[in-house]
Design a protein around this motif. Structure first.
Motif, PDB file in Angstrom:
ATOM      1  N   GLU B  49      40.256  14.022  50.810  1.00  0.00           N
ATOM      2  CA  GLU B  49      41.345  15.007  50.840  1.00  0.00           C
ATOM      3  C   GLU B  49      40.871  16.414  50.533  1.00  0.00           C
ATOM      4  N   ASN B  50      39.806  16.543  49.762  1.00  0.00           N
ATOM      5  CA  ASN B  50      39.415  17.844  49.237  1.00  0.00           C
ATOM      6  C   ASN B  50      37.906  18.031  49.372  1.00  0.00           C
ATOM      7  N   ALA B  51      37.218  18.024  48.275  1.00  0.00           N
ATOM      8  CA  ALA B  51      35.762  18.116  48.326  1.00  0.00           C
ATOM      9  C   ALA B  51      35.172  17.512  47.065  1.00  0.00           C
ATOM     10  N   ALA B  52      34.030  16.847  47.223  1.00  0.00           N
ATOM     11  CA  ALA B  52      33.359  16.235  46.078  1.00  0.00           C
ATOM     12  C   ALA B  52      31.881  16.599  46.118  1.00  0.00           C
ATOM     13  N   LEU B  53      31.309  16.675  44.930  1.00  0.00           N
ATOM     14  CA  LEU B  53      29.887  16.978  44.807  1.00  0.00           C
ATOM     15  C   LEU B  53      29.139  15.734  44.331  1.00  0.00           C
ATOM     16  N   PHE B  54      28.157  15.333  45.114  1.00  0.00           N
ATOM     17  CA  PHE B  54      27.323  14.174  44.793  1.00  0.00           C
ATOM     18  C   PHE B  54      25.906  14.651  44.508  1.00  0.00           C
ATOM     19  N   ASP B  55      25.289  14.044  43.521  1.00  0.00           N
ATOM     20  CA  ASP B  55      23.864  14.276  43.267  1.00  0.00           C
ATOM     21  C   ASP B  55      23.085  13.201  44.018  1.00  0.00           C
ATOM     22  N   VAL B  56      22.335  13.603  45.018  1.00  0.00           N
ATOM     23  CA  VAL B  56      21.511  12.629  45.746  1.00  0.00           C
ATOM     24  C   VAL B  56      20.042  13.036  45.668  1.00  0.00           C
ATOM     25  N   SER B  57      19.705  13.595  44.509  1.00  0.00           N
ATOM     26  CA  SER B  57      18.337  14.085  44.296  1.00  0.00           C
ATOM     27  C   SER B  57      17.306  12.968  44.235  1.00  0.00           C
ATOM     28  N   HIS B  58      17.765  11.725  44.142  1.00  0.00           N
ATOM     29  CA  HIS B  58      16.810  10.618  44.133  1.00  0.00           C
ATOM     30  C   HIS B  58      16.209  10.395  45.523  1.00  0.00           C
ATOM     31  N   MET B  59      16.831  10.949  46.544  1.00  0.00           N
ATOM     32  CA  MET B  59      16.311  10.774  47.901  1.00  0.00           C
ATOM     33  C   MET B  59      15.009  11.558  48.072  1.00  0.00           C
ATOM     34  N   GLY B  60      14.219  11.122  49.028  1.00  0.00           N
ATOM     35  CA  GLY B  60      12.943  11.786  49.277  1.00  0.00           C
ATOM     36  C   GLY B  60      13.119  12.965  50.211  1.00  0.00           C
ATOM     37  N   GLN B  61      12.523  14.089  49.845  1.00  0.00           N
ATOM     38  CA  GLN B  61      12.536  15.261  50.721  1.00  0.00           C
ATOM     39  C   GLN B  61      11.082  15.590  51.051  1.00  0.00           C
ATOM     40  N   VAL B  62      10.816  15.667  52.339  1.00  0.00           N
ATOM     41  CA  VAL B  62       9.437  15.813  52.789  1.00  0.00           C
ATOM     42  C   VAL B  62       9.379  16.836  53.919  1.00  0.00           C
ATOM     43  N   ILE B  63       8.347  17.626  53.922  1.00  0.00           N
ATOM     44  CA  ILE B  63       8.092  18.519  55.055  1.00  0.00           C
ATOM     45  C   ILE B  63       6.841  18.043  55.769  1.00  0.00           C
ATOM     46  N   LEU B  64       6.968  17.881  57.092  1.00  0.00           N
ATOM     47  CA  LEU B  64       5.823  17.536  57.933  1.00  0.00           C
ATOM     48  C   LEU B  64       5.465  18.787  58.720  1.00  0.00           C
ATOM     49  N   ARG B  65       4.188  19.134  58.675  1.00  0.00           N
ATOM     50  CA  ARG B  65       3.740  20.376  59.285  1.00  0.00           C
ATOM     51  C   ARG B  65       2.495  20.111  60.119  1.00  0.00           C
ATOM     52  N   GLY B  66       2.443  20.713  61.299  1.00  0.00           N
ATOM     53  CA  GLY B  66       1.249  20.553  62.134  1.00  0.00           C
ATOM     54  C   GLY B  66       1.528  20.966  63.558  1.00  0.00           C
ATOM     55  N   ALA B 211      25.045  23.545  40.947  1.00  0.00           N
ATOM     56  CA  ALA B 211      26.036  22.474  40.829  1.00  0.00           C
ATOM     57  C   ALA B 211      27.236  22.942  40.011  1.00  0.00           C
ATOM     58  N   ARG B 212      26.955  23.686  38.931  1.00  0.00           N
ATOM     59  CA  ARG B 212      28.065  24.195  38.105  1.00  0.00           C
ATOM     60  C   ARG B 212      28.931  25.170  38.887  1.00  0.00           C
ATOM     61  N   LEU B 213      28.300  26.041  39.674  1.00  0.00           N
ATOM     62  CA  LEU B 213      29.075  26.979  40.487  1.00  0.00           C
ATOM     63  C   LEU B 213      29.985  26.229  41.460  1.00  0.00           C
ATOM     64  N   LEU B 214      29.440  25.202  42.081  1.00  0.00           N
ATOM     65  CA  LEU B 214      30.238  24.432  43.050  1.00  0.00           C
ATOM     66  C   LEU B 214      31.367  23.682  42.340  1.00  0.00           C
ATOM     67  N   LEU B 215      31.052  23.106  41.176  1.00  0.00           N
ATOM     68  CA  LEU B 215      32.075  22.346  40.435  1.00  0.00           C
ATOM     69  C   LEU B 215      33.155  23.263  39.866  1.00  0.00           C
TER      70      LEU B 215
END
Lengths: 125, 374
Positions: B49-66, B211-215
């Motif tokens: 209905e509105n908006a929610a903030l989730f912490d999904v920092s456990h996910m992997g973030q990777v940059i592939l370069r070449g 996160a605080r600003l968004l919340l």
């Protein structure tokens, strides 16, 4: 006067005139989260102590609720069929699961009283 | 009820904020993560209905370069990446030699690199896989110093636009570098709820501030991984480890849309022959939605049977995800059934605690997606 006793699995039993009313504790409902379905035993079912008596379905998972003492199920809380959330809002009162005729009052005596249960819950956190 | 003590768990940069907000924490893929705040149903409905903030920092973030990073990635996935325009995001899967799925992932063309988001539980395995197979062709940078916030729901765009006005013009499945309240972020318009929303990759040291600003915005409440799970299930999205794994192929998993046209013809990814044969000849089992009558949720591993009899008939499949759908207002599930039973409305039984629940194969998603497309 009614006495209330508790199990380590977070069931409570309130004994009034030899009849036990069984439910789950405030701590248990909080741990389970939003309850969406309660599967209750059949009236007349004979329970041994610790036997699976009911199943609580929360959004997350299904959890077994055991008979705190042995006995025969005499009544189930029909209100939970339409309002399973009552277990969340009033776990120790309107959210009771079933009533039972207690086979051995000694089993009740050997469960935790309120103070012992409180201490047990505090030891978990 | 699990005791989370005694396990060696990692924490995200938002750990203190979760505790302050009264989250119930639980171990998820080696991290101590918030499962819920007020309650899963309230958080789920608030997201829709509105908006929610989730912490999904456990996910992997990777940059592939070449130089030929897209071509290198294509040796591991069936998606088209050489054609992926700059700023576009694409869902794909890492396949094994049998066509099974090693992980599912989101890949955004960042111009001079690919930005990849991996499942938390798979990230070590995936990184080893990248290293072993394309480590010689591209540089693999693990962004362990970044958090990932998901702002999801119909109000997400209005909220984020206050802090990052250009986000309004982004389309579903696009990503770009944006300054969010003066914090340099990489923002992708996508998510795991079926709603409009954004995933915001933010430097770890700025994550709590952002996160605080968004919340603080009136539309936003924190939501835990419990609501994320019920939201994605209603949205018909796969959960790796439940609905897809190394034994399920993208064709069986109803993810054939993620297999690129050119890739179907050319192959050149692990399991290509198996997948080509399945595309041509069909599969023995398919992932489908399942709606049971009544209120009892069927959960993962519940057998699916032919609908005859109280004890169910012959087994024709298995539930892989199931639970209560707060927006649907009843139980929802998905699972694999024999292909000849995969048509919508086919009656089946779901076996729960030895009882057969009457159910039907249902179209996915259970709740319509509300993505922001052109």
């Amino acid at each position: 006067m009614a006495i209330v006793r508790y199990t380590k699995e977070h069931e409570w039993i309130r004994v009034e005139d030899g009849v036990g009313v069984v439910g789950i504790t405030e701590y248990a409902q909080e741990q389970l989260g939003d309850i969406v379905y309660v599967e209750l035993p059949e009236v007349g079912a004979e329970m041994t102590q610790g036997a699976e008596a009911a199943v609580v379905e929360s959004v997350k998972a299904a959890s077994e609720i055991n008979a705190p003492v042995a006995g025969e199920v005499t009544e189930v809380n029909q209100n939970l069929a339409d309002n399973p959330g009552t277990v969340n809002t009033d776990a120790m009162g309107e959210g009771w699961f079933f009533k039972m005729k207690i086979a051995d009052p000694g089993e009740v005596d050997r469960l935790m009283d309120g103070a012992a249960y409180q201490e047990y819950v505090e030891s978990l956190s | 009820m699990n005791d989370i003590q005694g396990q060696d768990l990692e924490r995200t940069p938002l750990y203190a904020l979760h505790r302050e907000r009264g989250a119930r924490m639980a171990p998820v893929a080696g991290y101590e993560m918030p499962v819920q705040y007020q309650g899963i149903i309230a958080e789920h409905l608030h997201t829709r209905e509105n908006a929610a903030l989730f912490d999904v920092s456990h996910m992997g973030q990777v940059i592939l370069r070449g130089e030929d990073v897209a071509a290198a990635l294509e040796t591991l996935v069936p998606g088209d990446f050489q054609e992926l325009p700059v700023g576009k995001t694409r869902y794909t899967v890492l396949t094994n030699d049998r066509g099974g799925i090693i992980d599912d992932l989101m890949v955004t063309n960042g111009g001079d690199h690919l930005f990849v988001v991996l499942n938390a539980a798979c990230k070590d395995k995936d990184l080893a896989h990248f290293e072993a197979h394309i480590g010689g062709r591209c540089k693999i940078e693990v962004l362990s110093d970044r958090a990932l916030l998901a702002l999801q729901g119909p109000a997400a765009v209005n909220v984020l636009a206050r802090l990052a006005p250009p986000c309004r013009h982004m389309l579903f499945m696009t990503g770009e570098s944006l300054s969010v309240a003066d914090v340099p972020c990489f923002v992708i318009r996508s998510g795991y709820t079926g709603e409009d929303g954004f995933e915001i990759s933010v430097p770890a040291e700025e994550a709590e501030h952002l996160a605080r600003l968004l919340l603080d915005e009136p539309e936003v409440r924190p939501a835990g991984l419990g609501a994320r799970e019920s939201l994605r299930l209603e949205a018909g999205l796969c959960l790796y480890g439940n609905d897809i794994d190394e034994t399920t192929t993208p064709v069986e998993a109803a993810l054939s849309w993620a297999i690129g046209k050119r890739r179907r013809a050319e192959g050149g990814f692990p399991g290509a022959a198996v997948i080509a044969r399945q595309l041509a000849e069909g599969v023995e089992r398919k992932r489908v939605g399942l709606r049971a009558e009544g209120k009892i949720p069927a959960r993962a591993h519940a057998p699916i049977t032919e609908p005859d009899g109280a004890e169910g008939g012959p087994v024709i499949g298995e539930v892989t995800s199931g639970g209560y759908g707060p927006t649907v207002g009843g139980p929802v599930a998905m699972g694999y059934v024999k292909a000849e039973r995969a048509r919508s409305d086919t009656p089946v039984s779901l076996m729960v605690r030895g009882k057969a629940l009457a159910a039907r194969v249902a179209k996915l998603p259970f709740v319509e997606h509300r993505y922001f497309k052109r």
